[in-house]
Design an enzyme around this catalytic site. Structure first.
Site, PDB file in Angstrom:
ATOM      1  N   GLU A 135      -1.992  -1.866   2.933  1.00 38.20           N
ATOM      2  CA  GLU A 135      -0.706  -2.543   3.007  1.00 38.20           C
ATOM      3  C   GLU A 135       0.077  -2.259   1.728  1.00 38.20           C
ATOM      4  O   GLU A 135      -0.491  -1.743   0.762  1.00 38.20           O
ATOM      5  CB  GLU A 135      -0.911  -4.051   3.180  1.00 38.20           C
ATOM      6  CG  GLU A 135      -1.613  -4.411   4.476  1.00 38.20           C
ATOM      7  CD  GLU A 135      -1.796  -5.909   4.678  1.00 38.20           C
ATOM      8  OE1 GLU A 135      -2.366  -6.278   5.717  1.00 38.20           O
ATOM      9  OE2 GLU A 135      -1.371  -6.689   3.796  1.00 38.20           O
ATOM     10  N   PRO A 136       1.371  -2.587   1.699  1.00 32.05           N
ATOM     11  CA  PRO A 136       2.159  -2.314   0.486  1.00 32.05           C
ATOM     12  C   PRO A 136       1.566  -2.926  -0.778  1.00 32.05           C
ATOM     13  O   PRO A 136       1.694  -2.365  -1.862  1.00 32.05           O
ATOM     14  CB  PRO A 136       3.531  -2.920   0.818  1.00 32.05           C
ATOM     15  CG  PRO A 136       3.630  -2.836   2.311  1.00 32.05           C
ATOM     16  CD  PRO A 136       2.232  -3.079   2.800  1.00 32.05           C
ATOM     17  N   GLY A 139      -4.157  -1.927  -1.418  1.00 31.13           N
ATOM     18  CA  GLY A 139      -4.658  -0.571  -1.240  1.00 31.13           C
ATOM     19  C   GLY A 139      -6.141  -0.533  -1.563  1.00 31.13           C
ATOM     20  O   GLY A 139      -6.987  -0.729  -0.701  1.00 31.13           O
ATOM     21  N   THR A 166      -1.487   7.378   8.245  1.00 30.95           N
ATOM     22  CA  THR A 166      -1.446   8.722   8.817  1.00 30.95           C
ATOM     23  C   THR A 166      -1.275   8.603  10.321  1.00 30.95           C
ATOM     24  O   THR A 166      -1.979   7.819  10.961  1.00 30.95           O
ATOM     25  CB  THR A 166      -2.741   9.489   8.484  1.00 30.95           C
ATOM     26  OG1 THR A 166      -2.896   9.567   7.074  1.00 30.95           O
ATOM     27  CG2 THR A 166      -2.707  10.896   9.073  1.00 30.95           C
ATOM     28  N   GLY A 346      -0.836  33.939 -10.858  1.00 29.77           N
ATOM     29  CA  GLY A 346       0.236  34.012 -11.843  1.00 29.77           C
ATOM     30  C   GLY A 346       1.543  33.466 -11.279  1.00 29.77           C
ATOM     31  O   GLY A 346       1.568  32.442 -10.600  1.00 29.77           O
ATOM     32  N   GLU A 370      -8.440   7.212   1.556  1.00 27.71           N
ATOM     33  CA  GLU A 370      -9.715   6.617   1.967  1.00 27.71           C
ATOM     34  C   GLU A 370     -10.587   6.210   0.774  1.00 27.71           C
ATOM     35  O   GLU A 370     -11.786   6.447   0.738  1.00 27.71           O
ATOM     36  CB  GLU A 370     -10.461   7.530   2.942  1.00 27.71           C
ATOM     37  CG  GLU A 370      -9.694   7.678   4.241  1.00 27.71           C
ATOM     38  CD  GLU A 370     -10.469   8.324   5.359  1.00 27.71           C
ATOM     39  OE1 GLU A 370     -11.705   8.196   5.398  1.00 27.71           O
ATOM     40  OE2 GLU A 370      -9.820   8.960   6.208  1.00 27.71           O
TER      41      GLU A 370
END
Length: 390
Positions: A135-136, A139, A166, A346, A370
């Site tokens: 959730e906001p 985590g 996802t 490079g 996860e």
């Protein structure tokens, strides 16, 4: 120089069925994934039709029971398939891993009636799942989630916001963890929520550093009504169900990380063999040869680590510590290998003409999803030394 697809990895699979499965996977990759990977990632295109094909081919159901349409393959085999898919395109490999994670709760903790009604469609019916835990404001501290489910007769009414989801907005079903009791892990319950449930919506997808083809979005639950028949497990069992799923999901992330690293090494090998400087190939220079040797060693070590953890799981042995180690080591290795690949190329490595920069950007997210790698270290340390203050 054109993009180089992953070179075949020599694999020691346990059965002829598994070897035939790998042949099928490589055919699908060559035909359906590799030719479009760079273009679709640059355009931010999610390959929905490909996932329907994977579902119909049984490739979204590999570790689950044949009784419900699964492939009943051991994790030792399933993870190597994930690795191959991720090497071709991480959006696909990670998408398969997330779908498997979303099916886990019902497959392992649902009733026989629930599995009979829903699981076959989830595994081989062309549908796609999402897993809604974060959730906001919740985590790494997953037990502090605030989304709530309140009993109303024979239904539950869900409210709250899930974050970093996802397949948010494109999934056909969501495994949702919501609070049904007091604060803490024992007050959480799991629900299987269809995407067409009234009150369920998704925000605009996040703008991310990498994996542009894989939508990640907040999912909003506004008075979403779910019948009690879609509650998975007992009330208050949700956190245990979620952690059970994540232990297996971490192995999926580890396998995906090794796939991305392998693709980067293959690119580095091809480039340094072809690119001439001072009258000879770059691969003739000892400094670069040593870089390639270190990259290959990290990949082999990561592959061995996730396979060892998978074999413990397949044997029914505890594997939580080994799963955390595999997720930690493989994703850190992928970050190092992809960064070194950019260096090997490079200036060309810093351009979008080659996939090296894409691999590097994709590897970064695997150290986060996860369970961040800091969380993995906490899990490992807890197994080794117990909880602080014990």
């Amino acid at each position: 120089m054109s993009e180089h697809g992953p070179q075949p990895v020599e694999r020691h699979l346990p059965t002829q069925e598994a070897r035939d499965l790998l042949t099928l996977v490589r055919e699908v990759i060559a035909r359906e994934i590799t030719p479009h990977a760079s273009t679709q990632e640059a355009e931010g295109t999610f390959p929905r039709d490909l996932f329907r094909l994977l579902s119909q081919s049984g490739l979204l159901a590999l570790p689950y029971s044949e009784e419900f349409g699964g492939g009943e393959q051991p994790y030792e085999v399933y993870l190597q398939v994930l690795e191959e898919l991720a090497a071709a395109r991480l959006t696909v490999g990670l998408g398969v891993s997330v779908h498997t994670l979303a099916c886990h709760a019902l497959a392992h903790h649902g009733t026989k009636e629930q599995r009979t009604e829903h699981l076959a469609a989830m595994l081989t019916g062309g549908t796609l799942g999402a897993y809604c835990l974060s959730e906001p404001t919740s985590g790494s501290d997953a037990a502090s989630l605030r989304a709530r489910a309140v009993r109303d007769g024979d239904d539950w009414v869900l409210n709250g916001t899930k974050a970093w989801i996802t397949h948010g907005g494109i999934a056909d079903f969501y495994t949702v963890l919501a609070r049904t009791g007091p604060d803490g892990p024992r007050g959480i319950t799991a629900f299987l929520v269809p995407s067409d449930a009234e009150g369920l919506s998704a925000a605009v997808p996040e703008r991310k550093m990498g994996m542009n083809g894989s939508p990640t979005a907040q999912v909003h639950l506004d008075d979403v009504r779910v019948p009690d028949e879609r509650r998975v497990g007992e009330e208050g069992q949700g956190f245990t169900i979620a952690m059970d799923a994540l232990e297996s999901g971490r192995l999926g992330i580890a396998a995906c990380a090794v796939g991305v690293a392998q693709a980067a090494l293959d690119l580095g090998l091809a480039y340094t063999a072809e690119r001439q400087q001072f009258g000879r190939p770059l691969a003739d220079f000892q400094g670069l040869r040593f870089m390639l040797a270190d990259m290959a060693t990290q990949i082999e070590a990561g592959r061995a680590l996730y396979l060892a953890a998978a074999r413990l799981r397949d044997a029914g042995e505890p594997f939580s510590q080994q799963a955390a180690m595999a997720k930690l080591f493989c994703t850190d290795a992928a970050m190092r290998v992809t960064t070194d690949t950019v260096q090997l190329l490079g200036g060309y490595g810093y351009t979008t003409d080659f996939p090296a920069e894409r691999y590097m950007r994709e590897a970064k997210v695997l150290q986060i999803v996860e369970g961040t790698n800091q969380v993995q270290r906490m899990v490992i340390a807890r197994h080794l030394a117990g909880s602080p203050g014990r």
